[in-house]
Enzyme design. Structure first.
Site, PDB file in Angstrom:
ATOM      1  N   LYS A   1       1.497  19.128   7.382  1.00  0.00           N
ATOM      2  CA  LYS A   1      -0.518  18.433   7.525  1.00  0.00           C
ATOM      3  C   LYS A   1      -1.396  19.365   7.950  1.00  0.00           C
ATOM      4  CE  LYS A   1       0.970  14.017   5.968  1.00  0.00           C
ATOM      5  NZ  LYS A   1       1.113  12.970   6.141  1.00  0.00           N
TER       6      LYS A   1
ATOM      7  N   ASP B   1      -5.019   9.474   0.749  1.00  0.00           N
ATOM      8  CA  ASP B   1      -3.628   9.221   0.390  1.00  0.00           C
ATOM      9  C   ASP B   1      -3.644   8.252  -1.190  1.00  0.00           C
ATOM     10  OD1 ASP B   1      -1.708  10.468   1.860  1.00  0.00           O
ATOM     11  OD2 ASP B   1      -2.507   8.553   3.575  1.00  0.00           O
TER      12      ASP B   1
ATOM     13  N   GLN C   1      -1.477   7.797   9.430  1.00  0.00           N
ATOM     14  CA  GLN C   1       0.052   8.610   9.226  1.00  0.00           C
ATOM     15  C   GLN C   1       0.924   6.897   9.814  1.00  0.00           C
ATOM     16  OE1 GLN C   1       1.319  11.498   8.683  1.00  0.00           O
ATOM     17  NE2 GLN C   1       3.807   9.852   7.943  1.00  0.00           N
TER      18      GLN C   1
END
Ligand code: NDP
Length: 284
Positions: free
Chosen positions: A52, A119, A96
């Protein structure tokens, strides 16, 4: 059979994003910035996070990596999220997953500002997705739809089967297919006669986390098959949830693993961060 090349598709979308980011920097005087929090040292999570941060650099965005120890308290993690929520220089924020057992994942997701939730996991974004309102769409499901679109196969009116009903993949993919006017079935571990259900599918999306689970007798000839699964095999190599060698010859289009949905997920994350940036800039 045609391969849906996630690497190539993702590279072309990233090049477009790179130009867009440069234009945004000229227009607004700063680059979009993604903040990524990682807790602990899970090797898979570390590798995703590295990917990422690397992608941010490639498209010309700023990134911040916040590494917290496995032992971090929920309170301290929430305090860090609050700090990044309030930081005007941060446009997108993600934590995460998975998190260590002593931390309540729902509380962490709830704490992320809806506006920075790249997200698309925050209940505010989930509700908006299901209500058909503007929202941040989760990265993997959006990437799946882009891959299906890239085949040129029309989705409207088709029968789509999604195997898996997780909040991060199965359910949102099903909603996006519904929005694209497919007739959607969501299958799971309690589905009776799963092979027969899957054989109905013109579009089969598989997100279960079981290596090579989908066999040739579960696929309708000519179907589009999207394999979301990422499984590490005993020899260290990766494979999907679909038995690629057996299934691929039957399909019209299929994604490989690796090199399929994985790269698209990260690319959509970049695009979601740009969208957060634009929304925030236009609010000021
Ligand atoms: P979850 O474990 O949260 O969900 C798995 C789903 O699969 C559940 O709904 C479960 O059913 C269903 N399932 C499990 N076994 C069977 C079975 N034998 N038959 C039918 N259904 C079954 O997984 P995720 O959705 O988070 O992830 C799925 C896969 O996708 C994993 O391999 C993961 O690594 C990968 N992944 C890949 C990403 C990418 O970027 N490419 C991103 C995210 C995930 P039930 O609900 O009944 O238990």
């Amino acid at each position: 059979m045609e391969l849906i090349d996630g690497k190539a598709l993702s590279a072309s979308v990233k090049l477009q994003l790179k130009e867009r980011v440069a234009a945004l920097e000229t227009e607004y005087g700063r680059k979009p910035c993604l903040a990524v929090i990682i807790v602990g040292e899970n090797p898979a999570s570390q590798s995703y996070v590295r990917g990422k941060i690397k992608a941010c650099a490639f498209v010309g965005m700023d990134s911040r990596l916040i590494e917290l120890p496995e032992s971090v308290s929920q309170e301290d993690l929430l305090a860090k999220i609050a700090e990044l929520n309030a930081d005007d220089a941060v446009d997108g924020l993600l934590v995460q997953l998975p998190l260590p057992k002593h931390i309540d994942e729902d509380a962490v997701i709830d704490a992320i500002s809806v506006e920075k939730d790249v997200d698309g996991f925050h209940p505010g974004n989930v509700a908006a997705l299901w209500l058909g309102k503007p929202c941040m769409v989760p990265c993997t499901p959006k990437g799946v739809m882009m891959m299906i679109e890239s085949t040129g196969v029309p989705v409207a009116g088709k029968k789509a089967v999604v195997i898996g009903r997780s909040n991060i993949v199965g359910k949102p993919v099903a909603k996006l297919l519904l929005d694209a006017n497919a007739t959607v079935t969501i299958a799971h571990s309690r589905t009776a006669d799963l092979p027969a259900v899957c054989r109905e599918a013109d579009i089969l999306v598989v997100a279960i986390g079981r290596p090579k689970f989908v066999a040739a007798d579960m696929v309708k000839p000519g179907a589009v098959v999207i394999d979301v699964g990422i499984n590490r095999q005993a020899d260290g190599t990766l494979c999907g949830d679909v038995d690629f060698d057996a299934v691929a010859p039957l399909t019209s289009h299929i994604t490989p693993v690796p090199g399929g949905v994985g790269p698209m997920t990260i690319t959509v994350l970049m695009s979601n961060t740009v969208d957060c940036f634009i929304r925030r800039m236009n609010k000021q």
